[in-house]
Design a protein around this motif. Structure first.
Motif, PDB file in Angstrom:
ATOM      1  N   GLY A 140       0.799  -1.217   0.000  1.00  0.00           N
ATOM      2  CA  GLY A 140       0.000   0.000   0.000  1.00  0.00           C
ATOM      3  C   GLY A 140       0.833   1.269   0.000  1.00  0.00           C
ATOM      4  N   ARG A 141       2.110   1.168   0.166  1.00  0.00           N
ATOM      5  CA  ARG A 141       3.000   2.318   0.152  1.00  0.00           C
ATOM      6  C   ARG A 141       3.808   2.318  -1.137  1.00  0.00           C
ATOM      7  N   SER A 142       4.264   3.461  -1.553  1.00  0.00           N
ATOM      8  CA  SER A 142       5.111   3.536  -2.731  1.00  0.00           C
ATOM      9  C   SER A 142       6.417   4.219  -2.338  1.00  0.00           C
ATOM     10  N   PRO A 143       7.547   3.603  -2.561  1.00  0.00           N
ATOM     11  CA  PRO A 143       7.795   2.282  -3.107  1.00  0.00           C
ATOM     12  C   PRO A 143       7.412   1.194  -2.102  1.00  0.00           C
ATOM     13  N   ARG A 144       7.035   0.059  -2.652  1.00  0.00           N
ATOM     14  CA  ARG A 144       6.464  -1.001  -1.827  1.00  0.00           C
ATOM     15  C   ARG A 144       7.495  -1.705  -0.945  1.00  0.00           C
ATOM     16  N   TYR A 145       8.702  -1.947  -1.449  1.00  0.00           N
ATOM     17  CA  TYR A 145       9.691  -2.749  -0.732  1.00  0.00           C
ATOM     18  C   TYR A 145      10.874  -1.892  -0.300  1.00  0.00           C
ATOM     19  N   GLU A 146      11.576  -2.398   0.701  1.00  0.00           N
ATOM     20  CA  GLU A 146      12.883  -1.871   1.072  1.00  0.00           C
ATOM     21  C   GLU A 146      13.824  -3.058   1.238  1.00  0.00           C
ATOM     22  N   VAL A 147      14.968  -2.991   0.583  1.00  0.00           N
ATOM     23  CA  VAL A 147      16.028  -3.961   0.827  1.00  0.00           C
ATOM     24  C   VAL A 147      16.923  -3.335   1.887  1.00  0.00           C
ATOM     25  N   VAL A 148      17.198  -4.088   2.948  1.00  0.00           N
ATOM     26  CA  VAL A 148      17.917  -3.559   4.101  1.00  0.00           C
ATOM     27  C   VAL A 148      19.249  -4.295   4.251  1.00  0.00           C
ATOM     28  N   TYR A 149      20.337  -3.522   4.274  1.00  0.00           N
ATOM     29  CA  TYR A 149      21.682  -4.047   4.452  1.00  0.00           C
ATOM     30  C   TYR A 149      22.169  -3.649   5.843  1.00  0.00           C
ATOM     31  N   GLN A 150      22.559  -4.621   6.656  1.00  0.00           N
ATOM     32  CA  GLN A 150      23.149  -4.343   7.973  1.00  0.00           C
ATOM     33  C   GLN A 150      24.662  -4.489   7.835  1.00  0.00           C
ATOM     34  N   LEU A 151      25.368  -3.376   7.910  1.00  0.00           N
ATOM     35  CA  LEU A 151      26.822  -3.384   7.771  1.00  0.00           C
ATOM     36  C   LEU A 151      27.474  -3.270   9.142  1.00  0.00           C
ATOM     37  N   GLN A 152      28.614  -3.927   9.299  1.00  0.00           N
ATOM     38  CA  GLN A 152      29.314  -3.881  10.570  1.00  0.00           C
ATOM     39  C   GLN A 152      30.810  -3.784  10.320  1.00  0.00           C
ATOM     40  N   SER A 153      31.461  -2.981  11.145  1.00  0.00           N
ATOM     41  CA  SER A 153      32.915  -2.911  11.140  1.00  0.00           C
ATOM     42  C   SER A 153      33.417  -3.689  12.346  1.00  0.00           C
ATOM     43  N   LEU A 154      34.067  -4.793  12.088  1.00  0.00           N
ATOM     44  CA  LEU A 154      34.609  -5.600  13.179  1.00  0.00           C
ATOM     45  C   LEU A 154      35.801  -4.917  13.830  1.00  0.00           C
ATOM     46  N   ALA A 155      36.594  -4.216  13.047  1.00  0.00           N
ATOM     47  CA  ALA A 155      37.789  -3.563  13.567  1.00  0.00           C
ATOM     48  C   ALA A 155      37.450  -2.319  14.389  1.00  0.00           C
ATOM     49  N   LEU A 156      36.426  -1.576  13.939  1.00  0.00           N
ATOM     50  CA  LEU A 156      36.117  -0.295  14.586  1.00  0.00           C
ATOM     51  C   LEU A 156      34.859  -0.347  15.452  1.00  0.00           C
ATOM     52  N   HIS A 157      34.168  -1.462  15.474  1.00  0.00           N
ATOM     53  CA  HIS A 157      33.021  -1.704  16.363  1.00  0.00           C
ATOM     54  C   HIS A 157      31.871  -0.713  16.169  1.00  0.00           C
ATOM     55  N   HIS A 158      31.455  -0.535  14.939  1.00  0.00           N
ATOM     56  CA  HIS A 158      30.251   0.244  14.695  1.00  0.00           C
ATOM     57  C   HIS A 158      29.418  -0.412  13.598  1.00  0.00           C
ATOM     58  N   ARG A 159      28.136  -0.014  13.564  1.00  0.00           N
ATOM     59  CA  ARG A 159      27.171  -0.597  12.625  1.00  0.00           C
ATOM     60  C   ARG A 159      26.466   0.510  11.859  1.00  0.00           C
ATOM     61  N   LEU A 160      25.959   0.124  10.692  1.00  0.00           N
ATOM     62  CA  LEU A 160      25.174   1.043   9.873  1.00  0.00           C
ATOM     63  C   LEU A 160      24.126   0.240   9.132  1.00  0.00           C
TER      64      LEU A 160
END
Length: 174
Positions: free
Chosen positions: A66-86
């Motif tokens: 019911g929303r446009s755009p209908r889908y979202e592809v979600v990428y969970q990124l992580q830095s193992l060396a620097l300990h942060h996520r995006l």
């Protein structure tokens, strides 16, 4: 690196990415990338010396019927060396859900993209082996779409002997 500092660094590297307010995302850094520039953005996030997102921790999709755009592809990124996520969200049109593959950047995308294809029907252009991974090949539809009929029953497929009749035809010489 705090989420605010992370978003500030991302904004200097990729000014075209939209950032979402941290208070709406429970303190996690989230950006939105356009489908046509998503792979370049992901490559920049992976290769930047101050970010170093060397791990694709997860790749999934969300159906907003019911929303446009209908889908979202979600990428969970992580830095193992620097300990942060995006978290990187890529909106995808519902009529022809197509996104470029991230399998050239992270090998972990190979299986995750097949799962998203199988469950949501989102195609990943350039994927080397985009076929069903959870459902059997004769299955019709995509069960995690919000408009998938819940009372639909598919006939069982006869059991196969994997030696005599493999799921996919063998290629000679392998």
């Amino acid at each position: 690196m705090t989420p605010e500092a992370l978003l500030a660094r991302v904004a200097t590297l990729l000014p075209r990415l939209a950032r979402l307010p941290l208070e709406d995302m429970r303190g996690q850094a989230v950006v939105v990338a356009a489908p046509d520039g998503a792979i370049d953005a992901l490559r920049t996030l992976r290769d930047d010396a101050e970010l170093r997102f060397e791990l694709l921790a997860d790749l999934t999709a969300v159906d907003y019927l019911g929303r446009s755009p209908r889908y979202e592809v979600v990428y969970q990124l992580q830095s193992l060396a620097l300990h942060h996520r995006l978290r990187v969200k890529v909106p995808v049109d519902g009529d022809d859900p197509v996104v470029p593959t991230a399998s050239g950047l992270w090998k972990s995308a190979l299986w995750a993209e097949r799962e998203v294809f199988d469950m949501f029907g989102i195609r990943f252009v350039g994927h080397p082996d985009l076929r069903r991974i959870l459902m059997y090949p004769e299955f019709q539809g995509h069960p995690l779409r919000k408009d998938y009929p819940l009372n639909q029953r598919w006939p069982l497929v006869p059991e196969r002997d994997p030696i005599v009749q493999p799921w996919y035809p063998r290629t000679e010489g392998k």
